[in-house]
Design an enzyme around this catalytic site. Sequence first.
Site, PDB file in Angstrom:
ATOM      1  N   LYS A   9       0.762  -1.156  -0.160  1.00 53.99           N
ATOM      2  CA  LYS A   9       0.099  -0.110  -0.080  1.00 53.99           C
ATOM      3  C   LYS A   9       0.829   1.368   0.039  1.00 53.99           C
ATOM      4  O   LYS A   9       1.995   1.108   0.250  1.00 53.99           O
ATOM      5  CB  LYS A   9      -1.049   0.142   1.215  1.00 53.99           C
ATOM      6  CG  LYS A   9      -1.799  -0.950   1.314  1.00 53.99           C
ATOM      7  CD  LYS A   9      -2.881  -1.151   2.403  1.00 53.99           C
ATOM      8  CE  LYS A   9      -3.913  -2.145   2.359  1.00 53.99           C
ATOM      9  NZ  LYS A   9      -4.875  -2.040   3.472  1.00 53.99           N
ATOM     10  N   ARG A  85      -1.966 -14.581   4.558  1.00 49.88           N
ATOM     11  CA  ARG A  85      -2.766 -14.031   5.558  1.00 49.88           C
ATOM     12  C   ARG A  85      -2.116 -14.089   7.160  1.00 49.88           C
ATOM     13  O   ARG A  85      -1.974 -13.107   7.730  1.00 49.88           O
ATOM     14  CB  ARG A  85      -4.346 -14.353   5.461  1.00 49.88           C
ATOM     15  CG  ARG A  85      -4.502 -13.652   4.403  1.00 49.88           C
ATOM     16  CD  ARG A  85      -6.346 -14.165   4.117  1.00 49.88           C
ATOM     17  NE  ARG A  85      -6.985 -13.267   4.997  1.00 49.88           N
ATOM     18  CZ  ARG A  85      -7.508 -12.243   4.992  1.00 49.88           C
ATOM     19  NH1 ARG A  85      -7.226 -11.361   3.903  1.00 49.88           N
ATOM     20  NH2 ARG A  85      -8.275 -11.311   5.815  1.00 49.88           N
ATOM     21  N   THR A  91      -5.425  -7.300  10.612  1.00 46.69           N
ATOM     22  CA  THR A  91      -5.578  -5.942   9.930  1.00 46.69           C
ATOM     23  C   THR A  91      -5.289  -4.758  10.962  1.00 46.69           C
ATOM     24  O   THR A  91      -4.362  -3.888  10.504  1.00 46.69           O
ATOM     25  CB  THR A  91      -7.111  -5.604   9.661  1.00 46.69           C
ATOM     26  OG1 THR A  91      -7.619  -6.821   8.838  1.00 46.69           O
ATOM     27  CG2 THR A  91      -7.321  -4.290   9.136  1.00 46.69           C
ATOM     28  N   ARG A 102       2.463  -6.718   9.400  1.00 48.21           N
ATOM     29  CA  ARG A 102       1.690  -5.427   9.986  1.00 48.21           C
ATOM     30  C   ARG A 102       2.399  -5.278  11.311  1.00 48.21           C
ATOM     31  O   ARG A 102       2.473  -3.960  11.747  1.00 48.21           O
ATOM     32  CB  ARG A 102       0.395  -5.873  10.048  1.00 48.21           C
ATOM     33  CG  ARG A 102      -0.278  -5.868   8.651  1.00 48.21           C
ATOM     34  CD  ARG A 102      -1.814  -6.113   8.280  1.00 48.21           C
ATOM     35  NE  ARG A 102      -2.233  -5.768   7.164  1.00 48.21           N
ATOM     36  CZ  ARG A 102      -3.153  -6.688   6.776  1.00 48.21           C
ATOM     37  NH1 ARG A 102      -3.955  -7.548   7.464  1.00 48.21           N
ATOM     38  NH2 ARG A 102      -3.681  -6.377   5.421  1.00 48.21           N
ATOM     39  N   ASN A 112      -2.135  -0.086   6.968  1.00 47.38           N
ATOM     40  CA  ASN A 112      -1.350  -1.373   7.408  1.00 47.38           C
ATOM     41  C   ASN A 112      -0.612  -1.992   6.564  1.00 47.38           C
ATOM     42  O   ASN A 112      -0.482  -3.394   6.489  1.00 47.38           O
ATOM     43  CB  ASN A 112      -2.820  -2.347   8.271  1.00 47.38           C
ATOM     44  CG  ASN A 112      -3.507  -2.461   6.837  1.00 47.38           C
ATOM     45  OD1 ASN A 112      -3.412  -2.234   5.445  1.00 47.38           O
ATOM     46  ND2 ASN A 112      -4.780  -3.115   7.210  1.00 47.38           N
ATOM     47  N   HIS A 115      -2.093  -5.469   1.419  1.00 49.69           N
ATOM     48  CA  HIS A 115      -3.563  -6.019   1.331  1.00 49.69           C
ATOM     49  C   HIS A 115      -2.964  -7.396   0.698  1.00 49.69           C
ATOM     50  O   HIS A 115      -2.115  -7.852   0.209  1.00 49.69           O
ATOM     51  CB  HIS A 115      -4.089  -5.248   0.022  1.00 49.69           C
ATOM     52  CG  HIS A 115      -5.185  -6.056  -0.432  1.00 49.69           C
ATOM     53  ND1 HIS A 115      -6.556  -6.017   0.111  1.00 49.69           N
ATOM     54  CD2 HIS A 115      -5.325  -7.016  -1.585  1.00 49.69           C
ATOM     55  CE1 HIS A 115      -7.257  -7.101  -0.682  1.00 49.69           C
ATOM     56  NE2 HIS A 115      -6.666  -7.477  -1.458  1.00 49.69           N
TER      57      HIS A 115
END
EC number: 2.7.4.6
Length: 140
Positions: A9, A85, A91, A102, A112, A115
Amino acid sequence: MERTLTILKPDCVKKQLIGAVINQIERAGFRVVAMKKTRLTKETAGEFYAVHRERPFYGELVDFMSSGPCVPMILEKANAVADFRTLIGATDPAEAAEGTVRKLYADSKGENIVHGSDSAENAAVEAGFFFAAEEVVRSN
């Protein structure tokens, strides 16, 4: 082999963490089969995150994702979606496990760093949003 889509991001790009995050991804056994640096417009960010249109955070998400360059990638590995994940963590970085992307790099739930697709089906749709078939390296 399964594929998943990730997006590094705008906060990741701004903080100059692209290399560090890709290193962590590759060390976890993922193969990068497509990657580009791009900048989403508000319109394209809105299209990509349309599933969240009715959620209270949608406007902030669209604004954030169009605030600077991002790096979408298609990753390949057995059990890619679930393993990725796990690698990136919750998140909210405050709730993310130690050592996850993260936990290491994210500042907040909204910014964060990364994605990750939530299912193989969504990964295929999301990958098609960013990449044409000829942009994806074939598996060996």
